[in-house]
Design an enzyme around this catalytic site. Sequence first.
Site: not given
Ligand code: GLA
Length: 383
Positions: A211, A137, A349
């Site tokens: 998110h 991210h 997402e």
């Molecule tokens: C995304 C990732 C997960 C986790 C979340 C945040 O969805 O795919 O593995 O890292 O973000 O906690």
Amino acid sequence: MELNRRTVIAGAAAAGITAVATGGTAHAKGGGRAPVKSLFGTLADGTEVHRWSLANGGTRMKVLSYGGIVQSLEIPDRRGRYANVSLGFDTIEEYVASSPYFGALVGRYGNRIGQGRFTLDGTTYQLSVNDGDNSLHGGEKGFDKRVWDVEPFTRGTDVGLVLRYTSADGEMGYPGTLRTKATYTLNRHGDWRIDYEATTDKPTVCNLTSHVYYNLAGEASGTIYDHELSIDASRYTPVDSGLIPTGELARVAGTPFDFRRAKPVGRDIRVAHEQLLYGKGLDHNWVLDKGSTRRPAHAATLRDPSSGRTMRIATTEPGLQFYSGNFLDGSLVGSGGTVYRQGDGLCLETQHFPDSPNQPAFPSTVLRPGQTYRTTTVHSFGA
Ligand code: GLA
């Protein structure tokens, strides 16, 4: 809920908060309310973080200038009763200290880049690594931890916010100055639309997403395992133990990853499948059958049978990361005053596939000077 919201707005008014209207009117047509700004908190360096409240077509939303975070998203159930359907915190301190990306705008690159490294036009870039050996991210201080410049608007029957952030050349290891704009629009039907835009002055990669952790029964109401989900995808991208795609586009048929027909999220989550062990549940990218599209096309539908609330997602993006809140471990207290445990919210997402910069067969995430990155995702709520 109705009462709570009124109290909050009244409190905001008492604190001297002003309504901002760009069209000379405090109300958009069709029940929209011009975004209202209030002080949410102050960062350690003295920067003020504001919270914008907006509403239209039955959807009420609160958005922070920090991380573009959706701090609250209220929608009615089948009997018209409102609940906040997004996980979050009440204070800026909690967001800064320990947020697992609750409600945030994610960038420059949503999801993981293997080893936090990629090569573009013969140059290898080392990114900030913040998830084992990988970059997640956007790295240690991604767009979710930046203060965005926020401008409200009312346009016809729409109300919304334009969020802007310029990421410096080299920030978190990424090449190019990335000028980023995300527009959040609520229309008179209560749909929430996000239009992402970005330009660069050097070749780079870009993959922006949102998110929000959804729980359509209401934040703090327990797990999402009873929610029924359908995803228009015949394939997904299996991962290694570090959650980096292997490069395979595997068929979902006959696996726990088959959501082509709606099924409860929890139905197959305890199947002894290697991929569920890696993800500690569902945490994978689905390859949408529609592929990349010029206009948003249907990707997934989520429904909570208890409240009747539904959310349909349409997107221009080719992929959807469905994360079943596996890493929530009871160590965070949410805005409703209860602890969040595994499965208390889920994320959908819309994005390009994880690790695309290292996967030549995946749709490209390269952005070059002169091009404009443009993607759109629309969330439509019902009951
Ligand atoms: C995304 C990732 C997960 C986790 C979340 C945040 O969805 O795919 O593995 O890292 O973000 O906690």
